[in-house]
Motif scaffolding. Sequence first.
Motif, mmCIF file in Angstrom:
data_model
loop_
_atom_site.group_PDB
_atom_site.id
_atom_site.type_symbol
_atom_site.label_atom_id
_atom_site.label_comp_id
_atom_site.label_asym_id
_atom_site.label_seq_id
_atom_site.Cartn_x
_atom_site.Cartn_y
_atom_site.Cartn_z
ATOM 1 N N MET A 1 0.849 -1.190 0.000
ATOM 2 C CA MET A 1 0.000 0.000 0.000
ATOM 3 C C MET A 1 0.884 1.240 0.000
ATOM 4 O O MET A 1 1.885 1.304 0.722
ATOM 5 N N LEU A 2 0.481 2.209 -0.774
ATOM 6 C CA LEU A 2 1.257 3.447 -0.833
ATOM 7 C C LEU A 2 1.120 4.238 0.467
ATOM 8 O O LEU A 2 0.059 4.275 1.082
ATOM 9 N N GLU A 3 2.212 4.878 0.806
ATOM 10 C CA GLU A 3 2.219 5.696 2.026
ATOM 11 C C GLU A 3 1.474 7.015 1.804
ATOM 12 O O GLU A 3 0.929 7.593 2.739
ATOM 13 N N LEU A 4 1.459 7.476 0.569
ATOM 14 C CA LEU A 4 0.840 8.771 0.217
ATOM 15 C C LEU A 4 1.481 9.897 1.041
ATOM 16 O O LEU A 4 0.842 10.536 1.879
ATOM 17 N N ARG A 5 2.759 10.112 0.774
ATOM 18 C CA ARG A 5 3.502 11.133 1.528
ATOM 19 C C ARG A 5 2.940 12.529 1.262
ATOM 20 O O ARG A 5 2.462 12.803 0.168
ATOM 21 N N PRO A 6 3.037 13.377 2.277
ATOM 22 C CA PRO A 6 2.284 14.633 2.222
ATOM 23 C C PRO A 6 2.974 15.804 1.547
ATOM 24 O O PRO A 6 2.385 16.891 1.471
ATOM 25 N N ASN A 7 4.220 15.634 1.073
ATOM 26 C CA ASN A 7 4.902 16.816 0.535
ATOM 27 C C ASN A 7 5.893 16.432 -0.551
ATOM 28 O O ASN A 7 6.285 15.269 -0.680
ATOM 29 N N CYS A 8 6.305 17.460 -1.305
ATOM 30 C CA CYS A 8 7.361 17.291 -2.310
ATOM 31 C C CYS A 8 8.714 17.299 -1.606
ATOM 32 O O CYS A 8 8.986 18.188 -0.803
ATOM 33 N N GLU A 9 9.572 16.335 -1.943
ATOM 34 C CA GLU A 9 10.877 16.261 -1.286
ATOM 35 C C GLU A 9 11.806 17.388 -1.702
ATOM 36 O O GLU A 9 12.797 17.656 -1.032
ATOM 37 N N CYS A 10 11.494 18.031 -2.829
ATOM 38 C CA CYS A 10 12.347 19.143 -3.273
ATOM 39 C C CYS A 10 11.871 20.473 -2.698
ATOM 40 O O CYS A 10 12.609 21.146 -2.002
ATOM 41 N N CYS A 11 10.654 20.865 -3.022
ATOM 42 C CA CYS A 11 10.212 22.230 -2.693
ATOM 43 C C CYS A 11 9.292 22.260 -1.480
ATOM 44 O O CYS A 11 8.886 23.343 -1.062
ATOM 45 N N ASP A 12 8.970 21.092 -0.934
ATOM 46 C CA ASP A 12 8.189 20.991 0.304
ATOM 47 C C ASP A 12 6.753 21.477 0.160
ATOM 48 O O ASP A 12 6.075 21.729 1.140
ATOM 49 N N ARG A 13 6.285 21.612 -1.051
ATOM 50 C CA ARG A 13 4.869 21.999 -1.163
ATOM 51 C C ARG A 13 3.982 20.835 -0.736
ATOM 52 O O ARG A 13 4.394 19.677 -0.807
ATOM 53 N N ASP A 14 2.814 21.161 -0.269
ATOM 54 C CA ASP A 14 1.884 20.125 0.159
ATOM 55 C C ASP A 14 1.372 19.343 -1.045
ATOM 56 O O ASP A 14 1.046 19.917 -2.073
ATOM 57 N N LEU A 15 1.327 18.035 -0.893
ATOM 58 C CA LEU A 15 0.770 17.165 -1.928
ATOM 59 C C LEU A 15 -0.258 16.253 -1.268
ATOM 60 O O LEU A 15 0.032 15.110 -0.916
ATOM 61 N N PRO A 16 -1.455 16.768 -1.046
ATOM 62 C CA PRO A 16 -2.487 15.963 -0.387
ATOM 63 C C PRO A 16 -2.861 14.738 -1.212
ATOM 64 O O PRO A 16 -2.521 14.636 -2.403
ATOM 65 N N ALA A 17 -3.528 13.811 -0.574
ATOM 66 C CA ALA A 17 -3.813 12.513 -1.195
ATOM 67 C C ALA A 17 -4.606 12.648 -2.491
ATOM 68 O O ALA A 17 -4.524 11.782 -3.358
ATOM 69 N N ASP A 18 -5.348 13.757 -2.630
ATOM 70 C CA ASP A 18 -6.143 13.929 -3.846
ATOM 71 C C ASP A 18 -5.449 14.828 -4.862
ATOM 72 O O ASP A 18 -6.066 15.244 -5.844
ATOM 73 N N SER A 19 -4.166 15.110 -4.655
ATOM 74 C CA SER A 19 -3.468 16.006 -5.572
ATOM 75 C C SER A 19 -3.106 15.293 -6.866
ATOM 76 O O SER A 19 -2.510 14.212 -6.844
ATOM 77 N N ARG A 20 -3.415 15.945 -7.971
ATOM 78 C CA ARG A 20 -3.011 15.426 -9.285
ATOM 79 C C ARG A 20 -1.587 15.853 -9.621
ATOM 80 O O ARG A 20 -1.076 15.505 -10.683
ATOM 81 N N LEU A 21 -0.962 16.626 -8.757
ATOM 82 C CA LEU A 21 0.394 17.114 -9.021
ATOM 83 C C LEU A 21 1.455 16.213 -8.424
ATOM 84 O O LEU A 21 2.642 16.438 -8.606
ATOM 85 N N ALA A 22 1.038 15.176 -7.707
ATOM 86 C CA ALA A 22 2.013 14.322 -7.025
ATOM 87 C C ALA A 22 2.545 13.245 -7.962
ATOM 88 O O ALA A 22 1.777 12.550 -8.620
ATOM 89 N N LEU A 23 3.875 13.119 -8.017
ATOM 90 C CA LEU A 23 4.522 12.052 -8.774
ATOM 91 C C LEU A 23 5.378 11.243 -7.821
ATOM 92 O O LEU A 23 5.963 11.785 -6.885
ATOM 93 N N ILE A 24 5.476 9.938 -8.104
ATOM 94 C CA ILE A 24 6.267 9.059 -7.243
ATOM 95 C C ILE A 24 7.147 8.147 -8.091
ATOM 96 O O ILE A 24 6.850 7.873 -9.250
ATOM 97 N N CYS A 25 8.230 7.650 -7.450
ATOM 98 C CA CYS A 25 9.037 6.601 -8.076
ATOM 99 C C CYS A 25 8.639 5.272 -7.450
ATOM 100 O O CYS A 25 7.738 5.209 -6.610
ATOM 101 N N SER A 26 9.330 4.210 -7.836
ATOM 102 C CA SER A 26 8.934 2.880 -7.343
ATOM 103 C C SER A 26 9.165 2.743 -5.846
ATOM 104 O O SER A 26 8.582 1.868 -5.205
ATOM 105 N N PHE A 27 10.027 3.580 -5.274
ATOM 106 C CA PHE A 27 10.250 3.564 -3.829
ATOM 107 C C PHE A 27 9.357 4.567 -3.114
ATOM 108 O O PHE A 27 9.484 4.784 -1.922
ATOM 109 N N GLU A 28 8.509 5.199 -3.884
ATOM 110 C CA GLU A 28 7.595 6.211 -3.382
ATOM 111 C C GLU A 28 8.303 7.475 -2.908
ATOM 112 O O GLU A 28 7.795 8.191 -2.054
ATOM 113 N N CYS A 29 9.460 7.771 -3.456
ATOM 114 C CA CYS A 29 9.983 9.127 -3.329
ATOM 115 C C CYS A 29 8.956 10.008 -4.028
ATOM 116 O O CYS A 29 8.471 9.673 -5.110
ATOM 117 N N THR A 30 8.604 11.134 -3.421
ATOM 118 C CA THR A 30 7.449 11.910 -3.864
ATOM 119 C C THR A 30 7.852 13.327 -4.223
ATOM 120 O O THR A 30 8.541 13.994 -3.450
#
Length: 84
Positions: A1-30
């Motif tokens: 199950m995905l963790e659905l992390r709450p922020n961008c690791e680069c710019c720290d903007r919020d990425l809520p679970a319903d955000s279409r702006l969130a991208l992840i890699c296979s390790f779920e770096c977000t």
Amino acid sequence: MLELRPNCECCDRDLPADSRLALICSFECTFCRDCAEARLGGRCPNCGGELVARPIRPPAKLASFPAGTTRRHRAQPCPAAQES
Ligand SMILES: [Zn+2]
Ligand SMILES: [Zn+2]
């Protein structure tokens, strides 16, 4: 199950679970789409894997399987945005 992390690791903007702006890699770096496209070239800077759109968990499921709340940040700064 995905963790659905709450922020961008680069710019720290919020990425809520319903955000279409969130991208992840296979390790779920977000990352947000802006960073992924402008700064990262569509590749995860941590593992080199591809970044893809994070699926949206249906709201009814979020009640039982809530999104993660642990904010993550890269130890190294992300590359600067490319001048366009
Ligand atoms: Zn970002
Ligand atoms: Zn990664």
